[in-house]
Design an enzyme around this catalytic site. Sequence first.
Site, mmCIF file in Angstrom:
data_model
loop_
_atom_site.group_PDB
_atom_site.id
_atom_site.type_symbol
_atom_site.label_atom_id
_atom_site.label_comp_id
_atom_site.label_asym_id
_atom_site.label_seq_id
_atom_site.Cartn_x
_atom_site.Cartn_y
_atom_site.Cartn_z
ATOM 1 N N ARG A 138 0.845 -1.209 0.000
ATOM 2 C CA ARG A 138 0.000 0.000 0.000
ATOM 3 C C ARG A 138 0.876 1.253 0.000
ATOM 4 N NH1 ARG A 138 -3.606 -3.421 -0.097
ATOM 5 N NH2 ARG A 138 -5.466 -3.385 1.193
ATOM 6 N N ARG B 19 -2.131 -6.895 7.807
ATOM 7 C CA ARG B 19 -3.442 -7.429 7.406
ATOM 8 C C ARG B 19 -3.717 -7.196 5.928
ATOM 9 N NH1 ARG B 19 -5.825 -2.667 9.798
ATOM 10 N NH2 ARG B 19 -5.982 -3.618 11.847
ATOM 11 N N TRP C 199 -9.851 -5.301 12.111
ATOM 12 C CA TRP C 199 -9.742 -4.827 10.733
ATOM 13 C C TRP C 199 -10.005 -3.326 10.641
ATOM 14 C CZ3 TRP C 199 -13.364 -2.176 8.066
ATOM 15 C CH2 TRP C 199 -12.997 -1.837 6.749
ATOM 16 N N ASP D 257 -9.346 -0.021 11.695
ATOM 17 C CA ASP D 257 -8.265 0.666 12.399
ATOM 18 C C ASP D 257 -8.769 1.649 13.446
ATOM 19 O OD1 ASP D 257 -5.820 -0.245 11.468
ATOM 20 O OD2 ASP D 257 -5.975 0.908 9.612
ATOM 21 N N LYS E 152 -14.801 7.773 5.615
ATOM 22 C CA LYS E 152 -13.949 6.653 6.029
ATOM 23 C C LYS E 152 -14.680 5.681 6.967
ATOM 24 C CE LYS E 152 -9.582 7.276 6.376
ATOM 25 N NZ LYS E 152 -8.723 6.745 5.318
ATOM 26 N N GLN F 294 -10.815 3.367 -1.881
ATOM 27 C CA GLN F 294 -10.879 2.967 -0.471
ATOM 28 C C GLN F 294 -12.263 3.208 0.115
ATOM 29 O OE1 GLN F 294 -9.529 5.448 2.737
ATOM 30 N NE2 GLN F 294 -8.174 3.842 3.498
ATOM 31 N N GLY G 107 -8.014 -2.911 -0.176
ATOM 32 C CA GLY G 107 -8.313 -4.344 -0.137
ATOM 33 C C GLY G 107 -9.559 -4.707 -0.925
HETATM 34 C C1 GLC Z 1 -7.232 1.097 5.629
HETATM 35 C C2 GLC Z 1 -6.105 0.205 6.120
HETATM 36 C C3 GLC Z 1 -6.618 -1.176 6.455
HETATM 37 C C4 GLC Z 1 -7.815 -1.130 7.364
HETATM 38 C C5 GLC Z 1 -8.891 -0.220 6.790
HETATM 39 C C6 GLC Z 1 -10.046 -0.041 7.738
HETATM 40 O O1 GLC Z 1 -7.650 0.707 4.366
HETATM 41 O O2 GLC Z 1 -5.105 0.110 5.152
HETATM 42 O O3 GLC Z 1 -5.605 -1.930 7.063
HETATM 43 O O4 GLC Z 1 -8.299 -2.428 7.539
HETATM 44 O O5 GLC Z 1 -8.333 1.047 6.529
HETATM 45 O O6 GLC Z 1 -9.684 0.652 8.890
#
Ligand code: GLC
Length: 800
Positions: free
Chosen positions: A332, A348, A492, A494, A636, A690, A710
């Site tokens: 990343r 992760r 997962w 953060d 987010k 994202q 991801g």
């Molecule tokens: C970002 C981070 C990832 C995390 C996600 C949710 O994409 O890179 O590790 O799981 O945020 O917080």
Amino acid sequence: MQYGHFDDEHKEYVIDRVDLPTSWTNYLGVEDMAAVINHTAGGYTFYKSPEYHRISRFRGNSVPMDRPGFYLYFRDNENSDYWSASWQPVGKDLSKAKYVTRHGLSYTVYECDYEGIHSEQKMFIPRGENVLLWDLKLKNTGNKVRDLSIFSYLEFSFHHIMIDNQNYQMSLYCAGGSYKDGIIEEDLYYEEDGYQYFTANFEPDGFDCVRDKFLGTYNTETNPQAVIKGECSGSEEKGMNHCGSLMKKVSLAPGEEKRFIFMLGEGRREEGVRVRAKYSDLSVVDAAYADMAAYWKDKCDKMVIDTPSEGMNSLINTWTLYQSEINVMFSRFASFIEVGGRVGLGYRDTAQDAMTIPHSNPDKCKERIEQLLKGLTTYGYGLHLFQPEWFEEEEKKPFDSPTVVPRADKSVIHGLDDACSDDALWLVSSVVGYIKETGDLSFADKMLTYADTYVDGKDFKESVYDHLKRILDFSAEQVGASGICKGLRADWNDCLNLGGGESAMVSFLHYWALSNFITLAEKLGRKEDVTKYSEIAEKVKAVCNDKLWDEEWFIRGVTKSGRKIGCHEDVEGRVHLESNSWAVLSGAADADHGMKALEAIDKYLYTPYGILLNQPAYTKPDSEIGFVTRVYPGLKENAAIFSHPNPWAQAAACVLGRGDLAMKFYDALCPYYQNDKIEIRESEPYSYCQFIAGRDHSAYGRARHPFMTGSGGWSYYTATAYILGVRPDYDRLVIDPCVPSTWKEFKVNRVFRGAEYVIHVLNPEGVMKGVKEIKVDGKLCENVPVFEKGTRHEVEIIMG
Ligand code: GLC
């Protein structure tokens, strides 16, 4: 509103309107040298690391947007008019200049038609070389002879992102730019190997090595002084900021086309001499393109789908695979968002990426898996963010310079306080998935180090299999008051910082990892482990169903003081996507609760742009829940459409046989279907982003942060392994689709362990799940076996 279109035949996205609301990016290079560039040739390039081996400079999050880059200017010497091959930086009036940008797999082309001159600037890094080629074709489409000058421009970096951005009393005197025999050499004098070159396949008529001499102190890339004047100043200097500018005068007769190759490479002037000679032969340039095209064709051919969903076909056959590959390659750390200050592997994220494409990139997935296993501690948790070179047996020497390459010592082994509860759990399924794809059972026995014993200097190795046991044991031990896994620093999410509180999602994930591991233990005949871990799994399942159900859905967790998060009484953060999708996807939830959880996702979290992470948004800071409560509502982790977990809900729908819901969820997030809504989405329709701003935000529907997410890998994985249902097992290829009942048929070409499977799925009864009949090469079979490498087989699946 639409700015471009998918060209599936050429596997390109064609941007017809280049005045996009934001940068649309692409990635060049598939080995050591790489570049991130946008639709107007802005971007940067680096060698191995964008942190400490940057080649060209980039001013991220700046004004003007996303500069500098790799610019070519054309000057009409009759009237002093000038323009650039990409729309920016000159920014000609788009009613007079026609610009098109084509992003392809590891190349980008900038096309321009202006005042009777057609140009194409193709950017590309050949395999096997550390050089960025700028391949320019310039054609006179008018009917008079044209007297033009071409100027190139790029800005060199001081290599390290820190040195580029601070302490200029030192930085400004660390590098020098010089010109000799057609080659500009950038020398990062503080470093032993700090050299780059810039050259071209012609003898230049002028050059500039000093940035401010080329641009002019009060000018910018939009109006460089040298281009206005029509000549470079021949500047060179030891110290100050440097650029690579070569000037060439060219006369073009009507209809005449000329081709010029500019080369920005890693290494000294002598390397430039070698590379210049090589790529001055245009057939070698063409062969390098062909080689790259073959590289991607081979990957794409590993799985080709033909379904009733146009968006899925286009993305899975090209763009989502590409995005997944980019993530496995770059983790990343390189984009316009991650500009090089944060590198290394996020535990992760990398673990999940490596799970998604072992069929198209088994070597890189395996390399990532091994790096992560070496970044595991003997306690069973992974280092949340680390540099794989810390744990390589042959540690690289840092440069003898201020650009310090970090090395491992005890300080990098963080304690439990900084451990995330989910990090290493993902890796269990990645390892199992890798073995199922490749059939390489011996990988389980490969001996590898651990991070903590490695830095202690102990020669301690255990098998991959034992590493996995430590991961599972860690989660079994790290449970809170109700027996659910502790949340620790974060799971997962953060921003969900539960510490000693408990995370429902992690217990479900634990169950999933255990189930996957047990299949491996069975396959390897490790009976004691099968028994032991099956007992743990049963216990986890029971605790989950006992403690986490809340009338209509599963809760998200419990705070340290025992408050439930994501329950009916909650006014904010009432329903959460992660726990409800994982309850089902993991197989832990019973059918009734699972179905209700899925319906809750649909009812409370679904939007036409994808599924919200939670609802309603948090508005009051609550330190027991975590940072998520301090994030703006709708952005987010706080109630945005966070893309990454969206495919989890799609897969969960498949687990319960709800093909209609799976596709409804897939289509909502699918960027392809937002191609004509760019005034809302703003970002690339060929890449998952994202997150997409949620209902609670004024920018509802706006996507941000492409490529490095991801959701790329997970969308690929879910669409292929769950919706289309084509997934490898130890000794067969499972085909178990879950599709909308309206799908009458679909086709998949899949290469599995070197054999080609031509799969035709028919759905005469209009079901969503269930396989009634399997025919392999015309014969009825129980399942689809592993075939010999190089063979080709017809598989017919009748759903019902
Ligand atoms: C970002 C981070 C990832 C995390 C996600 C949710 O994409 O890179 O590790 O799981 O945020 O917080």
